[in-house]
Design a protein around this motif. Sequence first.
Motif, PDB file in Angstrom:
ATOM      1  N   ALA A 172      -0.468  -8.151  31.782  1.00  0.00           N
ATOM      2  CA  ALA A 172      -1.787  -7.940  31.155  1.00  0.00           C
ATOM      3  C   ALA A 172      -1.620  -6.994  29.970  1.00  0.00           C
ATOM      4  O   ALA A 172      -1.744  -5.775  30.120  1.00  0.00           O
ATOM      5  N   PRO A 173      -1.330  -7.537  28.766  1.00  0.00           N
ATOM      6  CA  PRO A 173      -1.172  -6.674  27.594  1.00  0.00           C
ATOM      7  C   PRO A 173      -2.480  -5.960  27.256  1.00  0.00           C
ATOM      8  O   PRO A 173      -3.572  -6.510  27.406  1.00  0.00           O
ATOM      9  N   THR A 174      -2.385  -4.721  26.809  1.00  0.00           N
ATOM     10  CA  THR A 174      -3.573  -3.967  26.421  1.00  0.00           C
ATOM     11  C   THR A 174      -4.075  -4.442  25.058  1.00  0.00           C
ATOM     12  O   THR A 174      -3.372  -5.154  24.333  1.00  0.00           O
ATOM     13  N   ALA A 175      -5.293  -4.017  24.704  1.00  0.00           N
ATOM     14  CA  ALA A 175      -5.952  -4.530  23.501  1.00  0.00           C
ATOM     15  C   ALA A 175      -5.264  -4.108  22.216  1.00  0.00           C
ATOM     16  O   ALA A 175      -5.489  -4.709  21.170  1.00  0.00           O
ATOM     17  N   ASN A 176      -4.403  -3.069  22.264  1.00  0.00           N
ATOM     18  CA  ASN A 176      -3.765  -2.582  21.039  1.00  0.00           C
ATOM     19  C   ASN A 176      -2.323  -3.041  20.910  1.00  0.00           C
ATOM     20  O   ASN A 176      -1.639  -2.638  19.971  1.00  0.00           O
ATOM     21  N   ARG A 177      -1.846  -3.878  21.831  1.00  0.00           N
ATOM     22  CA  ARG A 177      -0.438  -4.266  21.807  1.00  0.00           C
ATOM     23  C   ARG A 177      -0.282  -5.773  21.627  1.00  0.00           C
ATOM     24  O   ARG A 177       0.091  -6.504  22.542  1.00  0.00           O
ATOM     25  N   GLY A 178      -0.568  -6.245  20.423  1.00  0.00           N
ATOM     26  CA  GLY A 178      -0.356  -7.648  20.116  1.00  0.00           C
ATOM     27  C   GLY A 178       1.111  -8.039  20.177  1.00  0.00           C
ATOM     28  O   GLY A 178       1.456  -9.195  20.447  1.00  0.00           O
ATOM     29  N   PHE A 370      -4.330 -12.927  17.503  1.00  0.00           N
ATOM     30  CA  PHE A 370      -4.773 -12.461  16.183  1.00  0.00           C
ATOM     31  C   PHE A 370      -5.685 -11.240  16.294  1.00  0.00           C
ATOM     32  O   PHE A 370      -5.610 -10.326  15.481  1.00  0.00           O
ATOM     33  N   GLU A 371      -6.555 -11.213  17.309  1.00  0.00           N
ATOM     34  CA  GLU A 371      -7.499 -10.099  17.416  1.00  0.00           C
ATOM     35  C   GLU A 371      -6.799  -8.806  17.822  1.00  0.00           C
ATOM     36  O   GLU A 371      -7.311  -7.725  17.591  1.00  0.00           O
ATOM     37  N   ARG A 372      -5.620  -8.912  18.431  1.00  0.00           N
ATOM     38  CA  ARG A 372      -4.845  -7.714  18.749  1.00  0.00           C
ATOM     39  C   ARG A 372      -3.995  -7.280  17.563  1.00  0.00           C
ATOM     40  O   ARG A 372      -3.605  -6.129  17.462  1.00  0.00           O
ATOM     41  N   GLY A 373      -3.706  -8.219  16.676  1.00  0.00           N
ATOM     42  CA  GLY A 373      -2.880  -7.930  15.507  1.00  0.00           C
ATOM     43  C   GLY A 373      -1.462  -8.437  15.698  1.00  0.00           C
ATOM     44  O   GLY A 373      -0.682  -7.877  16.468  1.00  0.00           O
ATOM     45  N   ILE A 374      -1.111  -9.525  15.013  1.00  0.00           N
ATOM     46  CA  ILE A 374       0.251 -10.057  15.106  1.00  0.00           C
ATOM     47  C   ILE A 374       1.121  -9.389  14.047  1.00  0.00           C
ATOM     48  O   ILE A 374       0.634  -8.659  13.182  1.00  0.00           O
ATOM     49  N   ASP A 375       2.424  -9.656  14.110  1.00  0.00           N
ATOM     50  CA  ASP A 375       3.375  -9.107  13.139  1.00  0.00           C
ATOM     51  C   ASP A 375       3.337  -9.961  11.883  1.00  0.00           C
ATOM     52  O   ASP A 375       3.786 -11.109  11.885  1.00  0.00           O
ATOM     53  N   ILE A 376       2.792  -9.410  10.790  1.00  0.00           N
ATOM     54  CA  ILE A 376       2.634 -10.192   9.568  1.00  0.00           C
ATOM     55  C   ILE A 376       3.984 -10.611   8.992  1.00  0.00           C
ATOM     56  O   ILE A 376       4.111 -11.674   8.384  1.00  0.00           O
ATOM     57  N   GLU A 377       5.028  -9.811   9.216  1.00  0.00           N
ATOM     58  CA  GLU A 377       6.348 -10.138   8.677  1.00  0.00           C
ATOM     59  C   GLU A 377       7.081 -11.174   9.529  1.00  0.00           C
ATOM     60  O   GLU A 377       8.146 -11.655   9.136  1.00  0.00           O
ATOM     61  N   VAL A 457       7.922   2.860  10.562  1.00  0.00           N
ATOM     62  CA  VAL A 457       7.263   2.069  11.601  1.00  0.00           C
ATOM     63  C   VAL A 457       7.522   0.591  11.348  1.00  0.00           C
ATOM     64  O   VAL A 457       7.291   0.098  10.236  1.00  0.00           O
ATOM     65  N   PRO A 458       8.000  -0.158  12.352  1.00  0.00           N
ATOM     66  CA  PRO A 458       8.222  -1.597  12.151  1.00  0.00           C
ATOM     67  C   PRO A 458       6.899  -2.330  11.969  1.00  0.00           C
ATOM     68  O   PRO A 458       5.848  -1.878  12.421  1.00  0.00           O
ATOM     69  N   SER A 459       6.953  -3.464  11.339  1.00  0.00           N
ATOM     70  CA  SER A 459       5.734  -4.206  11.009  1.00  0.00           C
ATOM     71  C   SER A 459       4.952  -4.617  12.243  1.00  0.00           C
ATOM     72  O   SER A 459       3.728  -4.707  12.209  1.00  0.00           O
ATOM     73  N   PHE A 460       5.641  -4.849  13.366  1.00  0.00           N
ATOM     74  CA  PHE A 460       4.940  -5.308  14.560  1.00  0.00           C
ATOM     75  C   PHE A 460       4.231  -4.168  15.304  1.00  0.00           C
ATOM     76  O   PHE A 460       3.549  -4.416  16.292  1.00  0.00           O
ATOM     77  N   ARG A 461       4.383  -2.911  14.855  1.00  0.00           N
ATOM     78  CA  ARG A 461       3.694  -1.793  15.496  1.00  0.00           C
ATOM     79  C   ARG A 461       2.757  -1.050  14.537  1.00  0.00           C
ATOM     80  O   ARG A 461       2.236   0.024  14.887  1.00  0.00           O
ATOM     81  N   MET A 462       2.516  -1.605  13.343  1.00  0.00           N
ATOM     82  CA  MET A 462       1.676  -0.903  12.376  1.00  0.00           C
ATOM     83  C   MET A 462       0.209  -0.835  12.794  1.00  0.00           C
ATOM     84  O   MET A 462      -0.553  -0.037  12.260  1.00  0.00           O
ATOM     85  N   VAL A 463      -0.179  -1.664  13.739  1.00  0.00           N
ATOM     86  CA  VAL A 463      -1.576  -1.665  14.177  1.00  0.00           C
ATOM     87  C   VAL A 463      -1.904  -0.411  14.977  1.00  0.00           C
ATOM     88  O   VAL A 463      -2.993   0.143  14.868  1.00  0.00           O
ATOM     89  N   ASP A 464      -0.940   0.067  15.796  1.00  0.00           N
ATOM     90  CA  ASP A 464      -1.262   1.162  16.724  1.00  0.00           C
ATOM     91  C   ASP A 464      -0.387   2.401  16.588  1.00  0.00           C
ATOM     92  O   ASP A 464      -0.621   3.379  17.292  1.00  0.00           O
ATOM     93  N   VAL A 465       0.607   2.414  15.704  1.00  0.00           N
ATOM     94  CA  VAL A 465       1.457   3.597  15.524  1.00  0.00           C
ATOM     95  C   VAL A 465       1.392   4.038  14.067  1.00  0.00           C
ATOM     96  O   VAL A 465       1.854   3.324  13.173  1.00  0.00           O
TER      97      VAL A 465
END
Length: 823
Positions: A172-178, A370-377, A457-465
């Motif tokens: 069950a991934p949390t809402a901030n960990r796409g 998408f709503e959690r935020g995917i890695d744009i790169e 910060v890597p691109s896949f963690r820019m949403v929450d870090v």
Amino acid sequence: MKISLEWLNEYVDLTDVTPEQIAHELTMSGLEVEEIEKTGPKFSNIKVAQIKLIDQHPNADKLHLVTVDLGNETKTVVCGAQNIQEGQIIPYASVGSKVLDRKTGEQFELTPAKIRGVESQGMLCSQDELGLENMQEEDGILILNRIYKDLKLGEQLEKVLDIEEDIVFDVAPTANRGDEMSIIGVARELSAIFNKKLKFSPLQSTQDTSTDKFKVEILDEEGCKYYSLGLLKDVVIKPSPDWMQRRLTACGIRAINNVVDITNYVLLEYGCPLHAFDKDKLNGYLCVRRAFEGETIVTLDEVERKTNSDTVLIATKEQSVCIGGVFGSANSEVDNNTKNIALEAAYFTPAQNRRSARSVGYRSEASARFERGIDIEMVKPALLRAMQLMVDLAEAKVDGIVETGNNKLPEIDITLRFAQIKRILGTEIPAEKCIEILGNLGFELLGKNEIAAKFKVPSFRMVDVYREIDLIEEISRIYGFDKISPTLPKNNQTPEIREENKILKNIHNMFLGNGFLEAMTSSLVGEPLYKEFSVNYDDNQAVKVCNPQSEEHTMLRQSVIPSILNVVKNNIANGQKNLWIYEIGRTYFKDHESNEQDSGVTEKRMVAGALTGCIDNEKWTLKSKHSEPDFFVAKGIIQNLLALLGLENRIQFRPCEKGTKEFLHPGKCAKLVMLGKQPIEVGFLGEIHPILKDKQKFQQNVYVFEIDLETLLKSVHHSTVKYKKLSLFPEVQRDLAFIVPENVSHEDIAKVIKKSVKSNLFNGEELFDIYQGEHIKDGYKSMAFRIKMQDSEATLTDEAVEEQMTSIRNNLKKSFAELSFRE
């Protein structure tokens, strides 16, 4: 979300770790594992056999005696299936084999049986009894030689079907960990937890694949930052290979055909949703835009969905063909006649994608990512991976890639101070261990010294870090919260109550001491409540709910009065006619533009209340008309509040301007004005209007008040209480009555009296009588004051007292020309 352990092992070696340990460590790091499921064949001891002979059952018209060859022996089985023929290769279950009950789906073991007097040495199996779906379209026994070639008689069926045992984790991934909604993302977490190497590098194009055969545009940059299409031709639609179907099934996705399965496979693997269009249905053009007013779209489930301005659409010049990042449209779907494909890979922004999915009432696997935020790169590498699989599994030929927008986000660099780790966590974690953990999680080390290190910060963690504390959290959860020993604070600090809280407590006590009850009402109100009690509001400043559930809850309130009057109405309607209530609540006004730091909404704390009926204990006192509250009782309550705050000299009561408070009696209301260079109105009180009283069918007077408590609290002067010695000499009181014009107020006279007496002698004044009637001409009134004087140094003489009284009379005559004394 389901994750296959076999698939995970492709990216990180977990062969030496038990599934239970993996589940525990993932849960402790923040990715909760809800269930561990073992998968594999739902049957046992099923062998490949060939039908050699079919005879009629001697005792039943619809049954057959079937002789099957297992390679080294033959068996006879009673069978009622109608699709069997001699020479077919089928699955055979002997006594002791385990299969599924077609009615209940439960597994059972075959036992020796006689059917209509003839012994059956086992059974021929259908796909339902083996737990296999979509192996063949017709009912009856599963015919293996229609699907597989070069079958060996006597071979175990699971080997033929390439079915292997697997472990599936339901997470069950949390809402901030796409990033955790993919196989690679979870593998990266496990590589950091167990300090194992991650075996993954994104695909890169080795040659120029750009083409001008197709055009794409982004017309809604708020909803989409990057959009690309992979063009493929000569695609052959067919079933996907067994290994892909097995992995998709383990992760809870049904296999359909190779094209759809590839998009789902890359979705699970990379965490990047893809969508395949039939390229020949697009006319060489696609754009990302918002839906037009009243536009509808028929999605792949054949449901017509209404869109609005929040819906992001993918469209040709003629029509919409997809709800961006949510659901495809039926008018561009891939079918068995499709030869050319346009494969979409894009980055839809999290907030807008959430609104878009909600606008059509549909949430998909794609929108959940998408709503959690995917890695744009990772969008383009995911597209390349899918195109590679199309070439390998669908015999496709690459026809180029078209793209628009920017697939990079601004870089985020964070400095991590090692001393902060110990200060925050209360434990010592070696600097090298911290650097190792962050490196395994994908954070790039830019530089370090003895006291700090800098990370990208890597691109896949820019949403929450994006802060130092976020890096400390990453270190602590991978290091293990259970390894951090609990510690108590070194120093005990006495809690301090803020001055504001002390004042609020005193206000509550003041109201409770005056017989009030505290009310608590909702801040969400609607226009009907304002209209019911004739209270105006500013629609331009209203903070409104975007999707209200009812018209009674459409906005945040701008006044507490409607809510208070509604409480009064409900109580009177239920027989509770004696009610003194107050509420300290907030009002909300949108008075400036919002930005990332400011919501644009001003909140004001207000104190409001209502008085109606008698609150005296009727068993102890004789209830009479005079015991009911009036305007001056309400005013007295407010004066008590102002005295409590030390603001009685800064607040004046003035008549309300006509038409400003339509719900108040025009002759029995007042506003509170705070004096200063620019006097401001801070509240009001009064009796409700007779028309409103009749409308609500109140049989008694109701008095209300509302005061801007926020402004009052800012004006309170905080000082240390000082005590003075009580005077040893008696107080002297003198009564003074005089006739003044009707429009002269008590406050005006009190000011003159105070100024007329020496400050070291003045001990207060009080109005004890007002008279209008016989012997007083019209337009005038008689007022009687009691004036108190006291000297702390000596007993006052009659001469000294008379001197002060003379000063009072003279100053009163100067201030009010038409004045006559009655002593």
